[in-house]
Design a protein around this motif. Structure first.
Motif, PDB file in Angstrom:
ATOM      1  N   TRP A 104     -41.385  75.445  51.848  1.00  0.00           N
ATOM      2  CA  TRP A 104     -42.550  75.221  51.245  1.00  0.00           C
ATOM      3  C   TRP A 104     -42.521  74.868  49.578  1.00  0.00           C
ATOM      4  O   TRP A 104     -43.241  74.136  49.254  1.00  0.00           O
ATOM      5  CB  TRP A 104     -43.988  75.675  51.614  1.00  0.00           C
ATOM      6  CG  TRP A 104     -44.111  75.717  53.100  1.00  0.00           C
ATOM      7  CD1 TRP A 104     -43.495  75.161  53.946  1.00  0.00           C
ATOM      8  CD2 TRP A 104     -45.339  76.361  53.694  1.00  0.00           C
ATOM      9  NE1 TRP A 104     -44.109  75.503  55.109  1.00  0.00           N
ATOM     10  CE2 TRP A 104     -45.257  75.978  55.110  1.00  0.00           C
ATOM     11  CE3 TRP A 104     -46.380  77.137  53.168  1.00  0.00           C
ATOM     12  CZ2 TRP A 104     -46.398  76.613  56.102  1.00  0.00           C
ATOM     13  CZ3 TRP A 104     -47.287  77.464  54.003  1.00  0.00           C
ATOM     14  CH2 TRP A 104     -47.245  77.277  55.356  1.00  0.00           C
ATOM     15  N   LEU A 105     -41.918  75.769  49.029  1.00  0.00           N
ATOM     16  CA  LEU A 105     -41.964  76.102  47.561  1.00  0.00           C
ATOM     17  C   LEU A 105     -40.845  75.576  46.829  1.00  0.00           C
ATOM     18  O   LEU A 105     -40.538  74.951  45.692  1.00  0.00           O
ATOM     19  CB  LEU A 105     -42.111  77.273  47.115  1.00  0.00           C
ATOM     20  CG  LEU A 105     -43.589  77.705  47.778  1.00  0.00           C
ATOM     21  CD1 LEU A 105     -44.023  79.339  47.336  1.00  0.00           C
ATOM     22  CD2 LEU A 105     -44.563  77.052  47.624  1.00  0.00           C
ATOM     23  N   GLU A 110     -43.695  73.023  40.590  1.00  0.00           N
ATOM     24  CA  GLU A 110     -44.538  74.318  40.402  1.00  0.00           C
ATOM     25  C   GLU A 110     -45.185  74.173  39.168  1.00  0.00           C
ATOM     26  O   GLU A 110     -45.127  73.690  38.224  1.00  0.00           O
ATOM     27  CB  GLU A 110     -43.689  75.479  40.287  1.00  0.00           C
ATOM     28  CG  GLU A 110     -44.147  76.763  39.754  1.00  0.00           C
ATOM     29  CD  GLU A 110     -43.398  77.743  39.819  1.00  0.00           C
ATOM     30  OE1 GLU A 110     -43.719  78.890  39.131  1.00  0.00           O
ATOM     31  OE2 GLU A 110     -41.968  77.710  40.104  1.00  0.00           O
ATOM     32  N   TRP A 143     -47.304  72.857  44.052  1.00  0.00           N
ATOM     33  CA  TRP A 143     -47.898  74.253  44.350  1.00  0.00           C
ATOM     34  C   TRP A 143     -48.181  74.820  43.155  1.00  0.00           C
ATOM     35  O   TRP A 143     -47.495  74.637  41.974  1.00  0.00           O
ATOM     36  CB  TRP A 143     -47.016  75.072  45.336  1.00  0.00           C
ATOM     37  CG  TRP A 143     -45.726  75.757  44.731  1.00  0.00           C
ATOM     38  CD1 TRP A 143     -44.562  74.855  44.553  1.00  0.00           C
ATOM     39  CD2 TRP A 143     -45.589  77.020  44.252  1.00  0.00           C
ATOM     40  NE1 TRP A 143     -43.637  75.735  43.969  1.00  0.00           N
ATOM     41  CE2 TRP A 143     -44.276  77.123  43.788  1.00  0.00           C
ATOM     42  CE3 TRP A 143     -46.435  78.150  44.109  1.00  0.00           C
ATOM     43  CZ2 TRP A 143     -43.877  78.302  43.119  1.00  0.00           C
ATOM     44  CZ3 TRP A 143     -45.814  79.372  43.711  1.00  0.00           C
ATOM     45  CH2 TRP A 143     -44.615  79.343  43.080  1.00  0.00           C
ATOM     46  N   TRP A 162     -56.811  71.058  47.133  1.00  0.00           N
ATOM     47  CA  TRP A 162     -55.625  72.030  47.321  1.00  0.00           C
ATOM     48  C   TRP A 162     -56.133  73.267  48.452  1.00  0.00           C
ATOM     49  O   TRP A 162     -57.223  73.279  48.675  1.00  0.00           O
ATOM     50  CB  TRP A 162     -55.403  72.725  45.795  1.00  0.00           C
ATOM     51  CG  TRP A 162     -54.838  71.742  44.854  1.00  0.00           C
ATOM     52  CD1 TRP A 162     -55.332  70.670  44.291  1.00  0.00           C
ATOM     53  CD2 TRP A 162     -53.412  71.890  44.455  1.00  0.00           C
ATOM     54  NE1 TRP A 162     -54.572  70.102  43.503  1.00  0.00           N
ATOM     55  CE2 TRP A 162     -53.306  70.924  43.412  1.00  0.00           C
ATOM     56  CE3 TRP A 162     -52.502  72.881  44.543  1.00  0.00           C
ATOM     57  CZ2 TRP A 162     -52.084  70.677  42.785  1.00  0.00           C
ATOM     58  CZ3 TRP A 162     -51.466  72.566  43.601  1.00  0.00           C
ATOM     59  CH2 TRP A 162     -51.115  71.474  42.967  1.00  0.00           C
ATOM     60  N   VAL A 177     -51.322  81.489  46.509  1.00  0.00           N
ATOM     61  CA  VAL A 177     -50.485  80.329  46.266  1.00  0.00           C
ATOM     62  C   VAL A 177     -51.398  78.982  47.003  1.00  0.00           C
ATOM     63  O   VAL A 177     -52.284  79.293  48.097  1.00  0.00           O
ATOM     64  CB  VAL A 177     -49.353  80.386  47.422  1.00  0.00           C
ATOM     65  CG1 VAL A 177     -48.387  78.978  47.554  1.00  0.00           C
ATOM     66  CG2 VAL A 177     -48.405  81.272  47.007  1.00  0.00           C
ATOM     67  N   LEU A 179     -51.386  74.894  47.719  1.00  0.00           N
ATOM     68  CA  LEU A 179     -50.523  73.814  48.123  1.00  0.00           C
ATOM     69  C   LEU A 179     -51.518  72.405  47.687  1.00  0.00           C
ATOM     70  O   LEU A 179     -52.569  72.401  48.068  1.00  0.00           O
ATOM     71  CB  LEU A 179     -50.005  73.749  49.448  1.00  0.00           C
ATOM     72  CG  LEU A 179     -49.202  74.824  50.079  1.00  0.00           C
ATOM     73  CD1 LEU A 179     -49.109  74.857  51.596  1.00  0.00           C
ATOM     74  CD2 LEU A 179     -47.899  75.001  49.229  1.00  0.00           C
ATOM     75  N   HIS A 183     -49.006  67.899  49.886  1.00  0.00           N
ATOM     76  CA  HIS A 183     -48.008  68.630  50.432  1.00  0.00           C
ATOM     77  C   HIS A 183     -47.832  68.691  51.777  1.00  0.00           C
ATOM     78  O   HIS A 183     -48.714  69.018  52.402  1.00  0.00           O
ATOM     79  CB  HIS A 183     -48.110  70.370  49.751  1.00  0.00           C
ATOM     80  CG  HIS A 183     -46.934  70.993  49.975  1.00  0.00           C
ATOM     81  ND1 HIS A 183     -46.219  71.185  51.000  1.00  0.00           N
ATOM     82  CD2 HIS A 183     -46.396  71.594  48.986  1.00  0.00           C
ATOM     83  CE1 HIS A 183     -45.397  72.096  50.781  1.00  0.00           C
ATOM     84  NE2 HIS A 183     -45.197  72.431  49.505  1.00  0.00           N
ATOM     85  N   ARG A 186     -49.415  71.598  54.024  1.00  0.00           N
ATOM     86  CA  ARG A 186     -50.750  72.390  53.682  1.00  0.00           C
ATOM     87  C   ARG A 186     -51.413  72.499  54.979  1.00  0.00           C
ATOM     88  O   ARG A 186     -52.313  73.204  55.027  1.00  0.00           O
ATOM     89  CB  ARG A 186     -51.449  71.130  52.900  1.00  0.00           C
ATOM     90  CG  ARG A 186     -51.842  70.033  53.372  1.00  0.00           C
ATOM     91  CD  ARG A 186     -52.409  68.978  52.186  1.00  0.00           C
ATOM     92  NE  ARG A 186     -53.760  69.591  51.416  1.00  0.00           N
ATOM     93  CZ  ARG A 186     -54.736  69.372  52.253  1.00  0.00           C
ATOM     94  NH1 ARG A 186     -54.873  68.228  53.086  1.00  0.00           N
ATOM     95  NH2 ARG A 186     -56.068  69.553  51.887  1.00  0.00           N
TER      96      ARG A 186
END
Length: 193
Positions: A104-105, A110, A143, A162, A177, A179, A183, A186
């Protein structure tokens, strides 16, 4: 009658550092107050990090100007693998688990910092800066981490669509965190009990 948005200027490299004094001042006005309660040393540390951050892969920044004054800024970059282990990254990885952290990241944009001077808060400027950071994110994957102690920040990101993907105790010093609305993961994020 609609609002007149301040001009936003994008940066992709060290040219951002020509605005270091304004960024320092803005950082102090945004983060050296509750709920962040950072001190001058943290503001100086931010400028030191920024000098390195501008060299990160995928670095991007946006500054919003009101005349000559910088009213807000945002910075972002591409999260590389292996997932970082400094700052608050271990909290993110612990909350997501190793597989989701990478899936995911890593490779996503970022959002590192987003700040607006108190005089410009509530004007929609933070929305504009966040949009400037995420509009061209690869595959819609963006994210960020924010402190659960800042109910204002938590509410803001939720209001922008988000999704909170980790759920540390609100009484602690944890970071959550989030997303972005585009994304692809999410909808897979665990919701609080």
């Amino acid at each position: 009658m609609g609002r007149t948005a301040p001009p936003i200027v994008s940066f992709r490299d060290a040219d951002l550092l020509t605005h270091s004094d304004a960024l320092h001042s803005l950082y102090v006005s945004a983060f050296c107050v509750p709920p962040w309660n950072e001190d001058e040393a943290r503001a100086v540390e931010f400028l030191g990090r920024l000098a390195s951050d501008v060299r990160r892969p995928g670095f991007t920044a946006a500054l919003a100007f009101g005349g000559e004054e910088v009213l807000g800024f945002a910075t972002a970059w591409t999260t590389l693998a292996p997932f970082p282990t400094d700052r608050c990254y271990p909290q993110a990885a612990a909350g997501l688990g190793p597989e989701r952290t990478v899936d995911w990241l890593c490779g996503a944009r970022e959002i590192d910092e987003l700040a607006v001077r108190p005089v410009a808060q509530g004007t929609g400027l933070a929305v504009d800066l966040l949009k400037a950071m995420t509009d061209d994110a690869p595959g819609g994957r963006s994210w960020l981490l924010t402190s659960v102690q800042s109910t204002r920040a938590m509410s803001f990101y939720r209001s922008q669509g988000w999704t909170q993907a980790t759920h540390p105790s609100p009484e602690g010093n944890g970071s959550a965190v989030f997303l972005s609305p585009h994304h692809p993961a999410r909808h897979l994020a665990a919701q609080p009990l």
